[in-house]
Design a protein around this motif. Structure first.
Motif, mmCIF file in Angstrom:
data_model
loop_
_atom_site.group_PDB
_atom_site.id
_atom_site.type_symbol
_atom_site.label_atom_id
_atom_site.label_comp_id
_atom_site.label_asym_id
_atom_site.label_seq_id
_atom_site.Cartn_x
_atom_site.Cartn_y
_atom_site.Cartn_z
ATOM 1 N N UNK A 71 0.872 -1.173 0.000
ATOM 2 C CA UNK A 71 0.000 0.000 0.000
ATOM 3 C C UNK A 71 0.910 1.225 0.000
ATOM 4 N N UNK A 72 1.018 1.890 -1.161
ATOM 5 C CA UNK A 72 2.025 2.929 -1.367
ATOM 6 C C UNK A 72 3.395 2.317 -1.058
ATOM 7 N N UNK A 73 4.140 2.858 -0.066
ATOM 8 C CA UNK A 73 5.435 2.209 0.212
ATOM 9 C C UNK A 73 5.419 1.483 1.551
ATOM 10 N N UNK A 74 4.242 1.032 1.944
ATOM 11 C CA UNK A 74 4.100 0.209 3.152
ATOM 12 C C UNK A 74 3.665 -1.201 2.749
ATOM 13 N N UNK A 75 3.879 -2.147 3.668
ATOM 14 C CA UNK A 75 3.351 -3.502 3.444
ATOM 15 C C UNK A 75 2.477 -3.857 4.646
ATOM 16 N N UNK A 76 1.223 -4.171 4.352
ATOM 17 C CA UNK A 76 0.296 -4.613 5.401
ATOM 18 C C UNK A 76 0.317 -6.133 5.389
ATOM 19 N N UNK A 77 0.797 -6.741 6.495
ATOM 20 C CA UNK A 77 0.879 -8.207 6.549
ATOM 21 C C UNK A 77 -0.486 -8.798 6.876
ATOM 22 N N UNK A 78 -0.686 -10.035 6.418
ATOM 23 C CA UNK A 78 -1.985 -10.651 6.677
ATOM 24 C C UNK A 78 -2.031 -11.278 8.061
#
Length: 479
Positions: A180-187
């Motif tokens: 998400x943009x330059x972030x990573x949302x982990x599951x």
């Protein structure tokens, strides 16, 4: 293969794809047994060799022409000859593509396991959740990192002895996290079958040099406070969230599906994290019926172009609500099969916006977020003809991966959906023909427009996921 200029950034579903994470089908996929298929989230058992040689192989080749042409263009004949001889679509083969654009998760795992201290920690963690003996743990700790990566994923030792369950769902890399943009949302998976793959991915994102610059941009969803004091093993209020339910549709806007696999609590925590870290300005939650047929948001719709989406009609338009109908008094509202879309804005807490149906939401994204001058065009699964609409949605007619705006990849079996694409002005091309044309130079990825690329699907589609599921984009161009 460590690159300090490695970038991540995704702000739409359709910008030209530059880097993604994939996982080539491993031997564990060929060990799913009927009695465990449903526990492992499979509806059927698949034939591994067919998937590897005749289906997934085309997917990797196609991705390479689009994302890393230097490694394939002009070399197709020798690659095919090598494959016929030994089959080198497996990550552990010395001639495997090892691309920094089409990135194999098993290789990333082997890279992080090369570090002694990480190898010990991760082996201890895997052995703890899999209930291994201490002796086996010591043996695994002393295994070569490349071999160990394969063991952790396939569940089998080098001599093919199974020591724990495979993680056959890892081919669906989309579900382990979302850029998400330059972030990573982990599951945070809903099912036990996906716990090990989530842990492996966490170790990769936090420890692999590729992601070093983004370590502080990795968002993890916590469990509810003191959840361990509550009764029951899998209480209803667990925070679960899977990547197939998260879509990055524009620079400031994320969609989150509340589904069979993502809970309201999971969506709520994700919204909190995204707003507190200033990642996006608005999040729209789409609540879809919690049914196995729908599973994730991306199995009921995906984006094709700025102004074009493919969707299952019954999700686009819920049955009209008539408050005088007796059934509405007899059933609680949430038991009625409706889909709702609620948008939350970071700067307007407590003032959500409601959409009358999903199509209105998609139109709002196309026109207001992405600046489409015309209203959104909707292509319906199965050309909106019963029973083909739901038959084809089940084999992923709505689960398409955009390689660039208007150029999407899907299964060849969804004939009525293909007709709907044709009627909307799309060229339909078979991957075998396209690969030949890309190799000969007759076609180039840059000039291709408005095309649905059809992929062989006899076995892959049994695994219940399309190419949107089988991809985790980590870099796309802005549109």
């Amino acid at each position: 293969m460590h690159n300090n200029n490695f970038k991540i950034g995704v702000n739409t579903e359709i910008g030209t794809l530059r880097k993604l994470l994939v996982h080539s089908p491993d031997s564990g996929l060929g060990k799913v047994v009927p009695s465990k298929a449903q526990d492992w989230l499979f509806e059927d058992i698949v034939h591994l060799d067919t998937i590897r040689k005749h289906e997934y192989d085309y997917y990797i080749k196609l991705l390479m022409y689009f994302l890393d042409p230097a490694k394939i263009k002009g070399k197709l004949n020798e690659i095919d000859a090598e494959e016929n001889k030994r089959g080198f679509f497996k990550p552990n083969h010395p001639a495997f593509h090892n691309s920094e654009h089409v990135i194999e998760i098993q290789n990333l795992l082997a890279d992080v396991l090369a570090d002694d201290s990480i190898r010990k920690k991760l082996t201890a963690a895997v052995c703890a959740i899999e209930g291994c003996t201490y002796n086996l743990q010591l043996k695994l700790t002393n295994t070569n990192p490349k071999e160990l990566a394969e063991i952790f994923i396939s569940g089998s030792m080098a001599d093919d002895t199974m020591i724990f369950a495979p993680i056959p769902n890892l081919i669906f890399t989309r579900d382990v996290g979302t850029t998400i943009n330059n972030h990573i949302l982990l599951n945070k998976p809903a099912k036990k079958a996906r716990v090990r793959e989530t842990m492996l991915m966490r170790y990769i994102f936090f420890n692999h040099p590729f992601f070093a610059a983004y370590r502080n941009n990795i968002l993890e969803i916590p469990d509810p406070t003191q959840h361990f004091l509550r009764p029951g093993d899998e209480p209803a209020f667990r925070t679960t969230l899977e990547g197939g339910d998260v879509m990055m549709v524009s620079k400031n806007h994320v969609l989150i599906g509340v589904s069979e696999r993502t809970s309201e609590e999971g969506a709520n925590e994700a919204i909190r994290l995204l707003f507190e870290n200033n990642v996006v300005e608005k999040v729209t939650v789409v609540k879809i019926p919690a049914k196995r047929d729908y599973m994730h948001l991306d199995t009921v719709f995906t984006q094709v172009k700025r102004d074009t989406w493919v969707i299952l009609h019954s999700i686009a338009h819920s049955p009209k609500y008539n408050e005088l109908e007796p059934i509405n008094f007899l059933k609680e509202p949430e038991k009625l099969e409706t889909t709702t879309a609620i948008q939350f804005h970071k700067d307007k807490p407590g003032q959500p916006k409601y959409f009358e149906h999903v199509e209105a939401l998609l139109n709002d994204i196309s026109q207001n977020d992405l600046g489409s001058p015309t209203p959104a065009k909707i292509i319906y699964s199965g050309n909106n003809v019963f029973p083909y609409d739901s038959r084809e949605q089940w084999t992923d007619s709505c689960n398409l991966l955009a390689l660039k705006e208007g150029v999407v990849v899907g299964y060849d079996r969804n004939d009525k959906t293909v007709e709907a694409f044709k009627a909307n002005g799309f060229d339909i091309v078979n991957v075998k023909d396209l690969v030949a044309d890309l190799e000969s130079g007759k076609v180039s990825p840059e000039t291709l427009t408005d095309t649905l690329i059809l992929m062989p699907s006899a076995e892959l589609s049994r695994a219940r996921g399309g190419f949107h599921c089988m991809s985790l984009p980590i870099l796309r161009d802005d549109i």
